[in-house]
Motif scaffolding. Sequence first.
Motif, PDB file in Angstrom:
ATOM      1  N   VAL A   1      44.538  24.276  29.010  1.00 46.14           N
ATOM      2  CA  VAL A   1      45.967  24.002  28.898  1.00 46.14           C
ATOM      3  C   VAL A   1      46.623  25.126  28.096  1.00 46.14           C
ATOM      4  O   VAL A   1      47.172  26.068  28.644  1.00 46.14           O
TER       5      VAL A   1
ATOM      6  N   TRP B   1      55.258  25.100  36.855  1.00 44.50           N
ATOM      7  CA  TRP B   1      53.987  25.677  36.411  1.00 44.50           C
ATOM      8  C   TRP B   1      52.969  25.681  37.550  1.00 44.50           C
ATOM      9  O   TRP B   1      52.192  26.636  37.697  1.00 44.50           O
TER      10      TRP B   1
ATOM     11  N   ASP C   1      52.226  20.649  33.266  1.00 46.31           N
ATOM     12  CA  ASP C   1      53.058  19.446  33.256  1.00 46.31           C
ATOM     13  C   ASP C   1      54.308  19.529  34.125  1.00 46.31           C
ATOM     14  O   ASP C   1      55.205  18.692  33.990  1.00 46.31           O
ATOM     15  N   SER C   2      54.391  20.529  35.006  1.00 45.43           N
ATOM     16  CA  SER C   2      55.591  20.643  35.829  1.00 45.43           C
ATOM     17  C   SER C   2      55.266  21.316  37.161  1.00 45.43           C
ATOM     18  O   SER C   2      54.268  22.038  37.279  1.00 45.43           O
TER      19      SER C   2
ATOM     20  N   ASN D   1      47.136  13.513  37.527  1.00 46.27           N
ATOM     21  CA  ASN D   1      46.672  12.805  36.334  1.00 46.27           C
ATOM     22  C   ASN D   1      47.397  11.471  36.184  1.00 46.27           C
ATOM     23  O   ASN D   1      48.634  11.414  36.233  1.00 46.27           O
TER      24      ASN D   1
ATOM     25  N   THR E   1      49.208  28.176  29.028  1.00 50.05           N
ATOM     26  CA  THR E   1      50.638  27.860  28.914  1.00 50.05           C
ATOM     27  C   THR E   1      51.275  28.367  27.630  1.00 50.05           C
ATOM     28  O   THR E   1      52.487  28.584  27.576  1.00 50.05           O
TER      29      THR E   1
ATOM     30  N   LEU F   1      48.092  18.306  37.667  1.00 46.64           N
ATOM     31  CA  LEU F   1      49.461  18.010  37.250  1.00 46.64           C
ATOM     32  C   LEU F   1      49.415  16.824  36.300  1.00 46.64           C
ATOM     33  O   LEU F   1      49.068  15.716  36.688  1.00 46.64           O
ATOM     34  N   ARG F   2      49.754  17.079  35.037  1.00 51.95           N
ATOM     35  CA  ARG F   2      49.712  16.034  34.011  1.00 51.95           C
ATOM     36  C   ARG F   2      51.073  15.960  33.316  1.00 51.95           C
ATOM     37  O   ARG F   2      51.336  16.677  32.359  1.00 51.95           O
ATOM     38  N   ALA F   3      51.913  15.089  33.819  1.00 52.96           N
ATOM     39  CA  ALA F   3      53.248  14.883  33.248  1.00 52.96           C
ATOM     40  C   ALA F   3      53.322  13.464  32.713  1.00 52.96           C
ATOM     41  O   ALA F   3      52.930  12.515  33.400  1.00 52.96           O
ATOM     42  N   LYS F   4      53.826  13.299  31.518  1.00 53.51           N
ATOM     43  CA  LYS F   4      53.824  11.993  30.861  1.00 53.51           C
ATOM     44  C   LYS F   4      55.166  11.282  30.993  1.00 53.51           C
ATOM     45  O   LYS F   4      56.203  11.898  31.213  1.00 53.51           O
TER      46      LYS F   4
END
Length: 203
Positions: free
Chosen positions: A179, A17, A13-14, A62, A183, A31-34
Amino acid sequence: MLQTPDRFYPIVDSVAWVDRLVRCGVRTVQLRAKELDHASAVTMIRAALAVTLPADVQLIVNDYWQAAIDAGAGHLHLGQEDLAEADLAAIRKAGLTLGVSTHDEAELETALAASPDYVALGPIWPTTLKVMRFAPQGLARISEWKRRLGPTPLIAIGGVTLERAPDVFAAGADSIAVVSDVTMNADPEARVAAWLAFTGRSA
């Protein structure tokens, strides 16, 4: 064009990372950032591309399809709700490859109608990462989905650990998205190294 996502496919998410994983030798990362606005999403994607492109690492964005186009990304992953709202013609015109999440038969049909470059199925096992509306899919569903997908790559996600990976691949998955097994590990670098060794990507 997206090569088949690597058999080990971490999701983070960053940009920090992303950089950490690239340094470990990962070849595909999502890359999955909400909860980002458009401008913030574009900025983050561009920063991630600045890390991945020189290393020849595939970055999959994402959700943020418009930001992915504007930032010059090459690969996109959409959930079902995002797929329903996305402009598929614009995505294809921009040259992005497309992966789609699925959780049941209806979602698989919706995904296939979009002619995806790969399909993700989950959760394979219970996951603590987020509350899921769907029960665990199990290994048999992987085999069923793969039979229906044929040559289209199938990504398994949800509760998969390195210890469970052999059974997931044996069931027919082409790749495993991870994930928390990375992490939330006490030593992420060592865990990534073990994944890469298992999937044949270690140096």
